[in-house]
Scaffold this motif. Structure first.
Motif, short mmCIF file in Angstrom:
data_model
loop_
_atom_site.label_atom_id
_atom_site.label_comp_id
_atom_site.label_asym_id
_atom_site.label_seq_id
_atom_site.Cartn_x
_atom_site.Cartn_y
_atom_site.Cartn_z
N GLN A 101 0.84 -1.20 0.00
CA GLN A 101 0.00 0.00 0.00
C GLN A 101 0.87 1.25 0.00
O GLN A 101 2.00 1.24 0.50
N GLU A 107 -5.07 9.73 -0.29
CA GLU A 107 -5.69 8.64 -1.05
C GLU A 107 -4.84 7.39 -0.90
O GLU A 107 -3.62 7.47 -0.80
N PHE A 109 -3.44 3.79 -2.38
CA PHE A 109 -3.16 3.10 -3.63
C PHE A 109 -2.49 1.76 -3.32
O PHE A 109 -1.92 1.55 -2.25
N TYR A 110 -2.60 0.84 -4.29
CA TYR A 110 -1.95 -0.46 -4.18
C TYR A 110 -1.02 -0.66 -5.37
O TYR A 110 -1.39 -0.33 -6.50
N VAL A 123 -0.42 -0.13 -10.83
CA VAL A 123 -0.85 0.72 -9.72
C VAL A 123 -2.37 0.85 -9.75
O VAL A 123 -2.96 1.07 -10.82
N TYR A 124 -2.99 0.70 -8.58
CA TYR A 124 -4.45 0.77 -8.47
C TYR A 124 -4.84 1.77 -7.39
O TYR A 124 -4.16 1.89 -6.37
N ARG A 125 -5.94 2.47 -7.64
CA ARG A 125 -6.50 3.39 -6.65
C ARG A 125 -7.62 2.68 -5.89
O ARG A 125 -8.49 2.07 -6.52
N LYS A 126 -7.59 2.74 -4.57
CA LYS A 126 -8.60 2.06 -3.77
C LYS A 126 -9.97 2.72 -3.96
O LYS A 126 -10.10 3.93 -3.96
N MET A 131 -10.84 -1.74 -6.53
CA MET A 131 -9.83 -0.76 -6.89
C MET A 131 -9.80 -0.58 -8.40
O MET A 131 -10.19 -1.47 -9.15
N LEU A 134 -4.66 2.34 -12.69
CA LEU A 134 -4.23 3.62 -13.25
C LEU A 134 -3.43 3.39 -14.53
O LEU A 134 -2.61 2.47 -14.61
N THR A 142 -0.70 11.56 -11.06
CA THR A 142 -1.07 11.37 -9.65
C THR A 142 0.13 11.54 -8.74
O THR A 142 0.07 12.27 -7.75
#
Length: 290
Positions: A101, A107, A109-110, A123-126, A131, A134, A142
């Motif tokens: 994380q 924010e 992200f993972y 990369v992912y936004r929760k 999620m 990106l 970002t």
């Protein structure tokens, strides 16, 4: 329920154990759950498979049929169960997600490694329990300031995604590294200055050698034999503020400020050798002139 219906039910439960595993894999491939939820679903599916296998095999082996045939069926079912559990465990291991994380501007992200042999990061936004992935442009937009990310490994991964492996030594990455070094230098400078302010608490303004035509002074904070440690301080009433530490260690010192605001410091060692320094930036740095 009739005996025939019960037999069909147990056979259905046996087949259902495999079906729910397939359904679980389809579900987690269709929906990008956050790592914790994703891994919990996989774990529960594995436990359900094991429970349904044990229960249905036990019930099936209680059917009334030839004893030798029952032993053969039992060995086949148990063998399939063990092989299936090993295969499912391997598939689920690859379907699991690392819970790496990073929080950026409030924010979450993972960063997931989706590669097989070599690491490939996404990369992912929760978004609550799911999620959103990106794109490359979204990652750049970002994470505009990588210095906000404290974890060094995470920062390096994002740097690779933004600049590319060949761009790690490019102009943008070089500028990023310089900014990072400046931030660290400022932090270190703040710690050092704070420590030296603590040293000043052991002295009075009267201990400082006044620099003529200025509100600066030279303070000898330590002496070892013929070597002294000097601080340049700014005097304000009964208070002293640390400005810089001199590299000179001669025990005798004096100073003055000229009309242009340049500070001149004169030192003399035990052999009467003289050394002069000047500073044109209000004492932050000094240049040796003789």
């Amino acid at each position: 329920m009739t005996l025939k219906n019960k037999k069909l039910l147990y056979i259905f439960l046996y087949l259902l154990s495999f079906g729910q595993v397939v359904g679980t894999l389809i579900l987690i491939n269709k929906i990008e759950f956050i790592p914790m939820i994703n891994n919990v679903i996989l774990g529960l599916s594995y436990l359900v498979f094991f429970a349904l296998q044990i229960f249905s095999i036990y019930k099936i082996l209680n059917f009334k049929f030839n004893r030798y045939l029952k032993v053969l069926v039992g060995l086949i079912l148990i063998g399939l169960c063990l092989i299936s559990m090993a295969c499912i465990l391997m598939v689920f291991a690859f379907a699991g997600k690392d819970n790496r994380q990073v929080t950026y501007d409030d924010e979450k992200f993972y960063i997931l490694d989706v590669g097989w042999l070599d690491p490939v990061y996404e990369v992912y936004r929760k978004n609550f329990i799911t999620m959103d992935k990106l794109s490359e442009d979204e990652i750049k937009d970002t994470f505009a300031d990588l210095n906000k990310i404290e974890n060094e490994d995470t920062r390096e991964i994002l740097k690779t995604l933004i600049y590319g492996r060949e761009g790690l030594d490019g102009p943008k990455a070089e500028e990023e590294n310089k900014n990072q070094d400046l931030e660290e230098a400022k932090e270190n400078e703040g710690v050092v200055k704070e420590n030296k302010e603590e040293v000043l608490k052991n002295f009075e303004v009267s201990d400082a050698i006044k620099i003529e035509n200025s509100d600066y002074g030279l303070l000898e904070v330590d002496r070892a034999g013929a070597r002294s440690r000097w601080f340049l301080v700014k005097i304000s009433g009964d208070d002293m503020e640390f400005i810089s530490e001199l590299e000179e260690t001669s025990p005798e010192a004096s100073g003055r400020m000229d009309e242009d605001g340049t500070i001149h410091l004169d030192f003399k060692d035990i052999n009467n050798n003289k050394t002069t320094y000047i500073s044109k930036d209000k004492g932050r740095t000094f240049e040796k002139i003789k």
